[in-house]
Design a protein around this motif. Sequence first.
Motif, PDB file in Angstrom:
ATOM      1  N   ALA A 345       0.884  -0.978  -0.017  1.00  0.00           N
ATOM      2  CA  ALA A 345      -0.040   0.119   0.136  1.00  0.00           C
ATOM      3  C   ALA A 345       0.962   1.231  -0.116  1.00  0.00           C
ATOM      4  O   ALA A 345       0.667   2.120  -0.715  1.00  0.00           O
ATOM      5  CB  ALA A 345      -0.866  -0.267   1.274  1.00  0.00           C
ATOM      6  N   GLU A 346       1.931   1.244   0.761  1.00  0.00           N
ATOM      7  CA  GLU A 346       2.702   2.336   0.877  1.00  0.00           C
ATOM      8  C   GLU A 346       3.343   2.781  -0.445  1.00  0.00           C
ATOM      9  O   GLU A 346       3.301   4.027  -0.974  1.00  0.00           O
ATOM     10  CB  GLU A 346       3.729   2.241   1.782  1.00  0.00           C
ATOM     11  N   ALA A 349       0.681   3.752  -3.205  1.00  0.00           N
ATOM     12  CA  ALA A 349       0.217   5.217  -2.763  1.00  0.00           C
ATOM     13  C   ALA A 349       0.992   6.036  -3.404  1.00  0.00           C
ATOM     14  O   ALA A 349       0.602   7.212  -4.013  1.00  0.00           O
ATOM     15  CB  ALA A 349      -0.054   5.285  -1.251  1.00  0.00           C
ATOM     16  N   GLU A 350       2.366   5.906  -3.315  1.00  0.00           N
ATOM     17  CA  GLU A 350       3.362   6.946  -3.666  1.00  0.00           C
ATOM     18  C   GLU A 350       3.178   7.165  -5.284  1.00  0.00           C
ATOM     19  O   GLU A 350       3.119   8.277  -5.741  1.00  0.00           O
ATOM     20  CB  GLU A 350       4.576   6.366  -3.301  1.00  0.00           C
ATOM     21  N   SER A 353      -0.557   8.819  -6.285  1.00  0.00           N
ATOM     22  CA  SER A 353      -0.565  10.180  -5.979  1.00  0.00           C
ATOM     23  C   SER A 353      -0.007  11.142  -7.158  1.00  0.00           C
ATOM     24  O   SER A 353      -0.280  12.126  -7.099  1.00  0.00           O
ATOM     25  CB  SER A 353       0.296  10.532  -4.732  1.00  0.00           C
ATOM     26  N   VAL A 364      -5.507   1.170  -1.513  1.00  0.00           N
ATOM     27  CA  VAL A 364      -5.183   2.593  -2.262  1.00  0.00           C
ATOM     28  C   VAL A 364      -6.100   3.012  -3.135  1.00  0.00           C
ATOM     29  O   VAL A 364      -6.193   4.249  -3.143  1.00  0.00           O
ATOM     30  CB  VAL A 364      -3.691   2.113  -3.033  1.00  0.00           C
ATOM     31  N   SER A 367      -8.551   5.105  -1.171  1.00  0.00           N
ATOM     32  CA  SER A 367      -7.745   6.041  -0.445  1.00  0.00           C
ATOM     33  C   SER A 367      -7.781   7.382  -1.040  1.00  0.00           C
ATOM     34  O   SER A 367      -7.961   7.375  -2.332  1.00  0.00           O
ATOM     35  CB  SER A 367      -6.571   5.351  -0.080  1.00  0.00           C
ATOM     36  N   ASP A 369      -5.152   8.863  -1.664  1.00  0.00           N
ATOM     37  CA  ASP A 369      -3.912   8.986  -2.365  1.00  0.00           C
ATOM     38  C   ASP A 369      -4.284   8.677  -3.937  1.00  0.00           C
ATOM     39  O   ASP A 369      -3.666   9.401  -4.935  1.00  0.00           O
ATOM     40  CB  ASP A 369      -2.978   7.780  -2.186  1.00  0.00           C
ATOM     41  N   PHE A 370      -5.340   7.980  -4.085  1.00  0.00           N
ATOM     42  CA  PHE A 370      -6.030   7.795  -5.624  1.00  0.00           C
ATOM     43  C   PHE A 370      -7.054   8.899  -5.873  1.00  0.00           C
ATOM     44  O   PHE A 370      -6.930   9.447  -7.067  1.00  0.00           O
ATOM     45  CB  PHE A 370      -6.398   6.394  -5.955  1.00  0.00           C
TER      46      PHE A 370
END
Length: 473
Positions: A345-346, A349-350, A353, A364, A367, A369-370
């Motif tokens: 996920a980390e 997510a990056e 983003s 993700v 979230s 982030d998306f």
Amino acid sequence: MRGEQLVGRRAAAVGIALLATLVAGCQSSGGGPIDDPVGTTKKPVKLTFMAYGPDEEVAAYEKTVDRFNEANETVKVTLVAAETEDEVLDQVSGENPPDIYLLSRRDLGTVMAEGLNQPVEELLDARGISFGDDYKRDAIAAFSGDSKVQCMPYGVSPMVIYFNTQLIDWAAMREEGLPAPKSYSYWTFDQFAAAAGFAASRPGAKGVHIEPTLEGIAPFVYSGGGELFDDKTNPTTLTLAQEDSMAALGTTLDVLRDNQITLTPKQLRNQSALERFTKGKLGMIAGYRNLVPLLRSTPSLNFDVIPMPTLDSERTIGDVSGLCMSAEPGSVSAAADFIVHAVSAESVAEVASAGYLVPANNEVAESDDFLQREQFPAHAEVFNRSIRDIVTPPALESWSDLDEALHDQLHALFYARVLEDLQTSLEEIDATSREVLSPPEDETTDSPESGGESTEPNGSESPTASEEAPGGE
């Protein structure tokens, strides 16, 4: 940049639920995962990871690699950025393939058939990856074959409709008695046609543009109950002239051939559809998530997304990618560890983003982030919802040849001044497709030396200006 293409892809593009069947006939040379040493701090295993994408995505991949290297002193991963997904396939097929690589799903059949990958399911399962709960099932199916998950799903972006919210106002349409959608989860083709006409009624604007390509027409054919190909695994011909496909195209072309609401070839030569959309001169355009950053960078452009319109059923096509392991990586176990890290996920997510990726990772995808709710598009959840509607054509090795062979005929389908008989036109397109998909085994190509006529395309626009539908600037 891929964002300046409608789809950035050749077909990219049969229901996702059937995708495992599409590649079931392809065999990987790997007989099963075999772990091996991962090196030492003094002599770490060296691996290469090849990915493609815009600069912002590549920068995010680099951060993913850096974090992995910091946490794993016995492994050194190096990112190799490819210009396009086609370059990835070239490198994977070469003498020094990358150990891990980002692959377009359309190339999975080729990679498996040539033994250029090994299945990752057992390796990732042993490392705690929960395929059923944490990742979109459609994406898992897309990268499955030979009863195994061949590559780890990474991105799955459906084609949707982008629309200018200043040119298309649902409430205003309803006030005028026009059909308009009540939500952003579904709309009919009649509502789509009404929206195109509504936008085109604004001074200097046109309503909609759909590319005159197989990828452009595919969602409409599938939505109308038709099929593009005669077989889901080994197609020999297009089937556009079959009853359901032809009916769907007939309805679609009634709108897309209306030059009062669509762009003419002359207008497109002067300025692309995407450029017109960014300048507020076009109501709708079809595309994938990778258009978002470009559209966001345009001042004063207000836009949103909605699924592809429905004729009979909700259908679209998709741009699906996955992380694959080469047949002989420097270390199987280290490569598997990196894939687990990259799909966490980390890490995802990056990358998400940056705005280009629709993650296959459910956490993700749901979230901010998306979704990025404070930015356009306001209804980014449309991408997540539309994934279940994706239909993917068979994995062909001849997409470029097919696109090139059909270019003039599809262009004429959209823009010829007079389209006297749709059935005849579609039968001719199907016949041309057979020359690419199932050429006679004894077929020979005449060369200039032999006096035969050349069959090479001349690259010119077709039809000519005199044959185009009237109108233009």
